[in-house]
Design a protein around this motif. Structure first.
Motif, mmCIF file in Angstrom:
data_model
loop_
_atom_site.group_PDB
_atom_site.id
_atom_site.type_symbol
_atom_site.label_atom_id
_atom_site.label_comp_id
_atom_site.label_asym_id
_atom_site.label_seq_id
_atom_site.Cartn_x
_atom_site.Cartn_y
_atom_site.Cartn_z
ATOM 1 N N THR A 1 5.622 11.311 7.816
ATOM 2 C CA THR A 1 4.870 10.430 6.941
ATOM 3 C C THR A 1 5.309 10.716 5.508
ATOM 4 O O THR A 1 5.390 11.873 5.085
ATOM 5 N N GLN A 2 5.634 9.654 4.790
ATOM 6 C CA GLN A 2 5.976 9.767 3.374
ATOM 7 C C GLN A 2 4.988 8.974 2.533
ATOM 8 O O GLN A 2 5.184 8.773 1.336
ATOM 9 N N THR A 3 3.916 8.506 3.172
ATOM 10 C CA THR A 3 2.866 7.785 2.462
ATOM 11 C C THR A 3 2.260 8.730 1.433
ATOM 12 O O THR A 3 1.941 9.877 1.761
ATOM 13 N N PRO A 4 2.098 8.285 0.183
ATOM 14 C CA PRO A 4 1.538 9.167 -0.841
ATOM 15 C C PRO A 4 0.129 9.648 -0.493
ATOM 16 O O PRO A 4 -0.677 8.895 0.054
ATOM 17 N N GLY A 5 -0.132 10.888 -0.802
ATOM 18 C CA GLY A 5 -1.450 11.478 -0.583
ATOM 19 C C GLY A 5 -1.326 12.832 0.081
ATOM 20 O O GLY A 5 -0.236 13.274 0.455
ATOM 21 N N PRO A 6 -2.479 13.507 0.239
ATOM 22 C CA PRO A 6 -2.466 14.814 0.905
ATOM 23 C C PRO A 6 -1.867 14.698 2.310
ATOM 24 O O PRO A 6 -2.274 13.850 3.096
ATOM 25 N N GLY A 7 -0.887 15.517 2.593
ATOM 26 C CA GLY A 7 -0.220 15.488 3.891
ATOM 27 C C GLY A 7 1.106 14.757 3.880
ATOM 28 O O GLY A 7 1.806 14.716 4.887
ATOM 29 N N ASP B 1 0.808 -1.221 0.000
ATOM 30 C CA ASP B 1 0.000 0.000 0.000
ATOM 31 C C ASP B 1 0.843 1.272 0.000
ATOM 32 O O ASP B 1 0.315 2.368 0.103
ATOM 33 N N HIS B 2 2.139 1.125 -0.118
ATOM 34 C CA HIS B 2 3.082 2.252 -0.187
ATOM 35 C C HIS B 2 3.129 3.083 1.095
ATOM 36 O O HIS B 2 3.603 4.214 1.082
ATOM 37 N N ARG B 3 2.637 2.512 2.217
ATOM 38 C CA ARG B 3 2.795 3.234 3.479
ATOM 39 C C ARG B 3 4.288 3.440 3.688
ATOM 40 O O ARG B 3 5.081 2.498 3.585
ATOM 41 N N SER B 4 4.667 4.679 3.970
ATOM 42 C CA SER B 4 6.081 5.013 4.107
ATOM 43 C C SER B 4 6.282 5.973 5.265
ATOM 44 O O SER B 4 5.578 6.979 5.378
ATOM 45 N N ILE B 5 7.243 5.623 6.096
ATOM 46 C CA ILE B 5 7.616 6.459 7.227
ATOM 47 C C ILE B 5 9.106 6.749 7.114
ATOM 48 O O ILE B 5 9.899 5.857 6.839
ATOM 49 N N GLN B 6 9.471 7.996 7.329
ATOM 50 C CA GLN B 6 10.881 8.386 7.318
ATOM 51 C C GLN B 6 11.262 8.876 8.710
ATOM 52 O O GLN B 6 10.501 9.620 9.338
ATOM 53 N N VAL B 7 12.411 8.431 9.179
ATOM 54 C CA VAL B 7 12.947 8.908 10.456
ATOM 55 C C VAL B 7 14.319 9.519 10.195
ATOM 56 O O VAL B 7 15.011 9.135 9.246
ATOM 57 N N LYS B 8 14.679 10.481 11.043
ATOM 58 C CA LYS B 8 15.949 11.181 10.856
ATOM 59 C C LYS B 8 16.703 11.264 12.170
ATOM 60 O O LYS B 8 16.104 11.354 13.237
#
Length: 179
Positions: free
Chosen positions: A166-172, A98-105
Motif C-alpha cells: 500500500t502506498q496510499t498516504p497515511g499511517p501504514g 483520493d490518492h489510493r495507491s498500490i505498488q506491485v513488484k
C-alpha cells in the motif's frame, strides 16, 4: 448526510486480507483498480544501478495474474532498455480522487507490442482518468495533455507481480499487502 470517504492504508490492508483469489491469481479488487482509470508509474534500474521512473498510459490484466502496462516508446527508451536488460520492476497505480495507491513488484518483465484489442481499453481507461481530473478542477487542456498518448508508439511492459504494497498516504503507507 455522510461525508466523503477517503482511501487509507488500513483499507488497502483489509481489502487485500479479505480477498480470496484462486492460487496464483491477483485479487479482483486489485485487477479492477489497475484497470479503472488510474495513473500508472513504472520504476526500474539501469544496468549500472541508476533508478529510472516513467509514467505509463494504462494497464490490462491477462489471466488474472499478468500485468500488461502500456508506455510510450519515444518518451521512455531508457526505461524500456533497462527492462530489456533484465531490471526488476515496480509499478505504482494511483487514483487521482483520493490518492489510493498500490505498488506491485516483480524481479523482471518482458517487452512486447500492444494488440489491436488493447487500444479501445487504453482509450477507455484514459477517458476515465480524464473525467476524474476534470471533476477535480483540472482544465480540459490540462486533463487532455495528461491523458494523451500516441496509439502507434506504445510498448507493453508485461510481468507477474510477486509482492504488493500500500502506498496510499497515511499511517501504514509502505506496508506490504499480505493475506
Amino acid at each position: 448526510m455522510a461525508g466523503p470517504t477517503y482511501a487509507t492504508p488500513t483499507g488497502d490492508q483489509a481489502a487485500w486480507r479479505d480477498a480470496s483469489p484462486k492460487p496464483g491469481c491477483l485479487p479482483i479488487d486489485l485487477v479492477a483498480f489497475v484497470q479503472g482509470g488510474v495513473a500508472p508509474i513504472l520504476g526500474v534500474r539501469t544496468p549500472d544501478g541508476r533508478p529510472l521512473v516513467g509514467s505509463a498510459v494504462a494497464c490490462r490484466v491477462r489471466e488474472m495474474r499478468v500485468l500488461r502496462v502500456f508506455v510510450e516508446r519515444r518518451r521512455h527508451e531508457a526505461l524500456l532498455g533497462a527492462v530489456a536488460a533484465g531490471s526488476a520492476i515496480a509499478a505504482t497505480f494511483s487514483r487521482a480522487r483520493d490518492h489510493r495507491s498500490i505498488q506491485v513488484k516483480a524481479p523482471a518483465a518482458q517487452l512486447g507490442d500492444p494488440s489491436p484489442d488493447d487500444l479501445p481499453e487504453i482509450a477507455r481507461q484514459c477517458g476515465l482518468l480524464l473525467d476524474e481530473l476534470l471533476e477535480l478542477g483540472y482544465t480540459r487542456p490540462q486533463a487532455i495533455a495528461y491523458t494523451a498518448f500516441d496509439p502507434d508508439g506504445l510498448a507493453v511492459v508485461e510481468f507477474i507481480p510477486e509482492r504488493a504494497f500500500t502506498q496510499t498516504p497515511g499511517p501504514g503507507a509502505g506496508a506490504e499487502l499480505r493475506r
